[in-house]
Design an enzyme around this catalytic site. Sequence first.
Site, PDB file in Angstrom:
ATOM      1  N   GLU A  42      -9.427 -10.897  -7.746  1.00 53.11           N
ATOM      2  CA  GLU A  42      -8.585  -9.706  -7.544  1.00 53.11           C
ATOM      3  C   GLU A  42      -7.381  -9.715  -8.480  1.00 53.11           C
ATOM      4  O   GLU A  42      -7.000  -8.663  -9.009  1.00 53.11           O
ATOM      5  CB  GLU A  42      -8.142  -9.627  -6.072  1.00 53.11           C
ATOM      6  CG  GLU A  42      -9.312  -9.340  -5.138  1.00 53.11           C
ATOM      7  CD  GLU A  42      -8.904  -9.243  -3.670  1.00 53.11           C
ATOM      8  OE1 GLU A  42      -7.710  -9.478  -3.349  1.00 53.11           O
ATOM      9  OE2 GLU A  42      -9.770  -8.914  -2.842  1.00 53.11           O
ATOM     10  N   HIS A  57      -2.052  -5.402   1.426  1.00 63.09           N
ATOM     11  CA  HIS A  57      -3.321  -6.078   1.164  1.00 63.09           C
ATOM     12  C   HIS A  57      -3.032  -7.495   0.704  1.00 63.09           C
ATOM     13  O   HIS A  57      -2.080  -7.725  -0.038  1.00 63.09           O
ATOM     14  CB  HIS A  57      -4.118  -5.361   0.064  1.00 63.09           C
ATOM     15  CG  HIS A  57      -5.279  -6.182  -0.431  1.00 63.09           C
ATOM     16  ND1 HIS A  57      -6.496  -6.196   0.209  1.00 63.09           N
ATOM     17  CD2 HIS A  57      -5.386  -7.062  -1.462  1.00 63.09           C
ATOM     18  CE1 HIS A  57      -7.305  -7.042  -0.421  1.00 63.09           C
ATOM     19  NE2 HIS A  57      -6.665  -7.576  -1.443  1.00 63.09           N
ATOM     20  N   LYS A  86       0.837  -1.201   0.000  1.00 57.46           N
ATOM     21  CA  LYS A  86       0.000   0.000   0.000  1.00 57.46           C
ATOM     22  C   LYS A  86       0.881   1.264   0.000  1.00 57.46           C
ATOM     23  O   LYS A  86       2.089   1.189   0.218  1.00 57.46           O
ATOM     24  CB  LYS A  86      -0.941  -0.037   1.217  1.00 57.46           C
ATOM     25  CG  LYS A  86      -1.984  -1.174   1.137  1.00 57.46           C
ATOM     26  CD  LYS A  86      -2.880  -1.162   2.374  1.00 57.46           C
ATOM     27  CE  LYS A  86      -3.987  -2.196   2.290  1.00 57.46           C
ATOM     28  NZ  LYS A  86      -4.850  -2.180   3.512  1.00 57.46           N
ATOM     29  N   TYR A 109     -12.345  -2.367  -3.427  1.00 51.40           N
ATOM     30  CA  TYR A 109     -12.906  -2.322  -2.079  1.00 51.40           C
ATOM     31  C   TYR A 109     -14.439  -2.231  -2.090  1.00 51.40           C
ATOM     32  O   TYR A 109     -15.030  -1.784  -1.109  1.00 51.40           O
ATOM     33  CB  TYR A 109     -12.303  -1.153  -1.296  1.00 51.40           C
ATOM     34  CG  TYR A 109     -10.914  -1.429  -0.742  1.00 51.40           C
ATOM     35  CD1 TYR A 109     -10.655  -2.600  -0.012  1.00 51.40           C
ATOM     36  CD2 TYR A 109      -9.865  -0.528  -0.912  1.00 51.40           C
ATOM     37  CE1 TYR A 109      -9.386  -2.856   0.503  1.00 51.40           C
ATOM     38  CE2 TYR A 109      -8.601  -0.778  -0.385  1.00 51.40           C
ATOM     39  CZ  TYR A 109      -8.373  -1.949   0.320  1.00 51.40           C
ATOM     40  OH  TYR A 109      -7.125  -2.199   0.850  1.00 51.40           O
ATOM     41  N   ASN A 112      -1.930   0.030   7.323  1.00 50.85           N
ATOM     42  CA  ASN A 112      -1.510  -1.344   7.610  1.00 50.85           C
ATOM     43  C   ASN A 112      -0.723  -2.008   6.492  1.00 50.85           C
ATOM     44  O   ASN A 112      -0.582  -3.229   6.447  1.00 50.85           O
ATOM     45  CB  ASN A 112      -2.692  -2.197   8.097  1.00 50.85           C
ATOM     46  CG  ASN A 112      -3.767  -2.372   7.050  1.00 50.85           C
ATOM     47  OD1 ASN A 112      -3.638  -1.901   5.912  1.00 50.85           O
ATOM     48  ND2 ASN A 112      -4.838  -3.068   7.409  1.00 50.85           N
TER      49      ASN A 112
END
Length: 149
Positions: A126, A115, A9, A49, A112
């Site tokens: 995905e 992913h 990320k 998302y 965080n």
Amino acid sequence: MEKTLILVKPDGVQRGLIGEIIGRFERRGLKLVGMKFIQMTPELAGEHYGVHRERPFYKSLVEYITSGPVVAMAWEGNNAVAAARATMGATKPVEAAPGTIRGDLGMEIGRNLVHGSDSPENGVNEVNLFFRPEELVTWSRATDSWIIE
Ligand code: DAT
Ligand code: MG
């Protein structure tokens, strides 16, 4: 072979942790079959998302994931999804075990770092959202027999 989509990320990219994060999946024994460095558009973020669209944190989640470039990767292996999730650690970094990416490198749920797909079915979906078929590489790894029994 089971596949999982992994994203480093924007915080991982900005903090100079791309190599640190990729290295953990690489050393684990997952096999890299696709990789690109991209700026996610709001449209792609919305698709990726989509399941969280009604959640209160959705807007900040999309802002975060589109706030800078990400490294998108497809990794494969037996139980690739579960192995990658274990290597990532729990969603909330304060609850993630030491030794995991989030447990070693993160502090907050909204930063965080990484992913990973949460089921084999979502792994397929995905990977297909981020990669065209010709962007995935079929290759034989010289160390396979030392990783896969
Ligand atoms: P994961 O990324 O571990 O698969 P998830 O799919 O439940 O977690 O949620 C996607 C992301 O959304 C997660 O990495 C961080 C954010 N998020 C999830 N739950 C949240 C919450 N309660 N508050 C703020 N952000 C949250
Ligand atoms: Mg998830």
